[in-house]
Design a protein around this motif. Sequence first.
Motif, PDB file in Angstrom:
ATOM      1  N   VAL A   1      -1.741  -2.645 -18.806  1.00  0.00           N
ATOM      2  CA  VAL A   1      -2.329  -1.796 -17.761  1.00  0.00           C
ATOM      3  C   VAL A   1      -3.716  -2.292 -17.330  1.00  0.00           C
ATOM      4  O   VAL A   1      -3.998  -2.381 -16.127  1.00  0.00           O
ATOM      5  CB  VAL A   1      -2.389  -0.324 -18.227  1.00  0.00           C
ATOM      6  N   PRO A   2      -4.623  -2.628 -18.274  1.00  0.00           N
ATOM      7  CA  PRO A   2      -5.956  -3.088 -17.828  1.00  0.00           C
ATOM      8  C   PRO A   2      -5.918  -4.370 -17.003  1.00  0.00           C
ATOM      9  O   PRO A   2      -6.882  -4.662 -16.276  1.00  0.00           O
ATOM     10  CB  PRO A   2      -6.696  -3.334 -19.162  1.00  0.00           C
ATOM     11  N   MET A   3      -4.825  -5.125 -17.085  1.00  0.00           N
ATOM     12  CA  MET A   3      -4.723  -6.370 -16.317  1.00  0.00           C
ATOM     13  C   MET A   3      -4.357  -6.117 -14.857  1.00  0.00           C
ATOM     14  O   MET A   3      -4.472  -7.027 -14.021  1.00  0.00           O
ATOM     15  CB  MET A   3      -3.663  -7.290 -16.927  1.00  0.00           C
TER      16      MET A   3
ATOM     17  N   LEU B   1       4.132  -0.490 -25.919  1.00  0.00           N
ATOM     18  CA  LEU B   1       2.822  -1.120 -26.019  1.00  0.00           C
ATOM     19  C   LEU B   1       2.735  -2.342 -25.104  1.00  0.00           C
ATOM     20  O   LEU B   1       1.669  -2.659 -24.577  1.00  0.00           O
ATOM     21  CB  LEU B   1       2.536  -1.513 -27.469  1.00  0.00           C
ATOM     22  N   ALA B   2       3.870  -3.012 -24.906  1.00  0.00           N
ATOM     23  CA  ALA B   2       3.887  -4.158 -23.999  1.00  0.00           C
ATOM     24  C   ALA B   2       3.491  -3.729 -22.583  1.00  0.00           C
ATOM     25  O   ALA B   2       2.805  -4.456 -21.864  1.00  0.00           O
ATOM     26  CB  ALA B   2       5.258  -4.808 -23.991  1.00  0.00           C
ATOM     27  N   LEU B   3       3.928  -2.520 -22.201  1.00  0.00           N
ATOM     28  CA  LEU B   3       3.563  -1.991 -20.877  1.00  0.00           C
ATOM     29  C   LEU B   3       2.115  -1.517 -20.862  1.00  0.00           C
ATOM     30  O   LEU B   3       1.335  -1.889 -19.988  1.00  0.00           O
ATOM     31  CB  LEU B   3       4.496  -0.841 -20.501  1.00  0.00           C
ATOM     32  N   TRP B   4       1.740  -0.708 -21.840  1.00  0.00           N
ATOM     33  CA  TRP B   4       0.418  -0.082 -21.814  1.00  0.00           C
ATOM     34  C   TRP B   4      -0.719  -1.075 -22.041  1.00  0.00           C
ATOM     35  O   TRP B   4      -1.807  -0.909 -21.486  1.00  0.00           O
ATOM     36  CB  TRP B   4       0.377   1.047 -22.841  1.00  0.00           C
ATOM     37  N   LEU B   5      -0.476  -2.103 -22.848  1.00  0.00           N
ATOM     38  CA  LEU B   5      -1.525  -3.090 -23.078  1.00  0.00           C
ATOM     39  C   LEU B   5      -1.730  -4.009 -21.870  1.00  0.00           C
ATOM     40  O   LEU B   5      -2.732  -4.718 -21.787  1.00  0.00           O
ATOM     41  CB  LEU B   5      -1.214  -3.927 -24.320  1.00  0.00           C
TER      42      LEU B   5
ATOM     43  N   GLY C   1       3.017 -16.330 -20.457  1.00  0.00           N
ATOM     44  CA  GLY C   1       1.819 -16.638 -19.697  1.00  0.00           C
ATOM     45  C   GLY C   1       0.531 -16.116 -20.292  1.00  0.00           C
ATOM     46  O   GLY C   1      -0.551 -16.485 -19.841  1.00  0.00           O
ATOM     47  N   GLN C   2       0.624 -15.266 -21.334  1.00  0.00           N
ATOM     48  CA  GLN C   2      -0.582 -14.756 -21.968  1.00  0.00           C
ATOM     49  C   GLN C   2      -0.982 -15.646 -23.144  1.00  0.00           C
ATOM     50  O   GLN C   2      -0.133 -16.249 -23.795  1.00  0.00           O
ATOM     51  CB  GLN C   2      -0.350 -13.330 -22.472  1.00  0.00           C
ATOM     52  N   PRO C   3      -2.263 -15.723 -23.450  1.00  0.00           N
ATOM     53  CA  PRO C   3      -2.695 -16.497 -24.625  1.00  0.00           C
ATOM     54  C   PRO C   3      -2.078 -15.922 -25.897  1.00  0.00           C
ATOM     55  O   PRO C   3      -1.914 -14.698 -26.031  1.00  0.00           O
ATOM     56  CB  PRO C   3      -4.217 -16.323 -24.622  1.00  0.00           C
TER      57      PRO C   3
ATOM     58  N   LEU D   1      -1.199   2.887 -12.666  1.00  0.00           N
ATOM     59  CA  LEU D   1      -0.456   4.131 -12.869  1.00  0.00           C
ATOM     60  C   LEU D   1       1.051   3.871 -12.896  1.00  0.00           C
ATOM     61  O   LEU D   1       1.777   4.467 -13.702  1.00  0.00           O
ATOM     62  CB  LEU D   1      -0.801   5.134 -11.772  1.00  0.00           C
ATOM     63  N   LEU D   2       1.529   2.991 -12.031  1.00  0.00           N
ATOM     64  CA  LEU D   2       2.954   2.664 -12.009  1.00  0.00           C
ATOM     65  C   LEU D   2       3.397   2.050 -13.333  1.00  0.00           C
ATOM     66  O   LEU D   2       4.442   2.404 -13.878  1.00  0.00           O
ATOM     67  CB  LEU D   2       3.247   1.703 -10.859  1.00  0.00           C
ATOM     68  N   LEU D   3       2.579   1.148 -13.853  1.00  0.00           N
ATOM     69  CA  LEU D   3       2.939   0.492 -15.099  1.00  0.00           C
ATOM     70  C   LEU D   3       2.867   1.458 -16.276  1.00  0.00           C
ATOM     71  O   LEU D   3       3.721   1.428 -17.173  1.00  0.00           O
ATOM     72  CB  LEU D   3       2.005  -0.701 -15.349  1.00  0.00           C
ATOM     73  N   ALA D   4       1.892   2.331 -16.272  1.00  0.00           N
ATOM     74  CA  ALA D   4       1.702   3.248 -17.397  1.00  0.00           C
ATOM     75  C   ALA D   4       2.722   4.375 -17.427  1.00  0.00           C
ATOM     76  O   ALA D   4       3.174   4.777 -18.512  1.00  0.00           O
ATOM     77  CB  ALA D   4       0.287   3.829 -17.359  1.00  0.00           C
TER      78      ALA D   4
END
Length: 343
Positions: free
Chosen positions: A169-171, A163-167, A147-149, A179-182
Amino acid sequence: MTHAAPQILTDADKTARIKQVVLAEGQRLREVHPWLKRQDLLGALIMAASIAGMVGSGWLYWMGAIPWWVCVPVTAIFASFIHELEHDLIHWMYFRKNKVAHHLMMALCWLTRPGTINPWIRRKLHFQHHKHSGTEKDLEERGITNGQPYSLKRLIMMSDWLLALWLRVPMMPTRKRKLLLAFAAPLGYFPMGWIHLAIWYSFLGFYLGNGAAALMGTEIAWSASTLAAMPWITLATVVWVAPNQLRMFCLHFVSSSMHYYGDVEDENVMQQTQVLTPRWMLPFQLFCFNFGATHAIHHFVVKEPFYIRQWTAPVAHRVMREMGVRFNDTATFGRANRFQTAG
């Protein structure tokens, strides 16, 4: 004389037709080849052969009989068989009545593929994926960038679970979800995923650091303990971690590309996947057991093991084409996996 109006099939009708034909072909194969009915035994044999292949390839590398560039892809292919086993195990296709054997196989899947999420946690995510494939509730596919470009960011996220999780986070819309995702989501990979990344980052840091220093005409003064550990880290990387990095990237690229996302009708199987088999994707398919060609079959007929799906694919593809399932809709790369082709 009056003529009956042609029957218009709904997506539910089309799904039922595909399921009927595929199930019948699977049953026919089992009647022709009775050994296919020994599903538990076949699963155990594939597991044993795949682990033996991984160990054998690693041993040949350790003994100097094959170079790293042979060991890594060969081991990745064996690991891809084990990934398919884990997927089937998640659907309780092997040892459903023998819980000890079942959970032992699940554990072996995680040990041999350390960069993956805990398979018992994945089971919950995967069932949610089938129930709400292509929607916001489909956390499994969203987690591998569906679903991402398409961009460098997406490619990086396909190759590194942290990195898939942390990148992402801003979304997230709220601070709590950020916080849950990070910090909470990475716990789902403990301990195997953490071990995997510790080895991988150590390997990359050492050799990339040395390479950068050499370009600048200098060298890094590594500690004696680091220099003593690196041969073992390099060995673990070549025989265990790097093959799974290769396998994981190929699987994530193929899977996230052949699933639709964002504008599909919830629980409409006809809109969830395509069959993705362009020739240029063959190198990626090699390391995920032809996933792009066969996984769409699984969305229609969930309880067939991966080797049956591969065998029934010619018949399945024929009826799927007749019913309107898309084949090689590569334009989806420019639509961020959206189902709609215009508008």
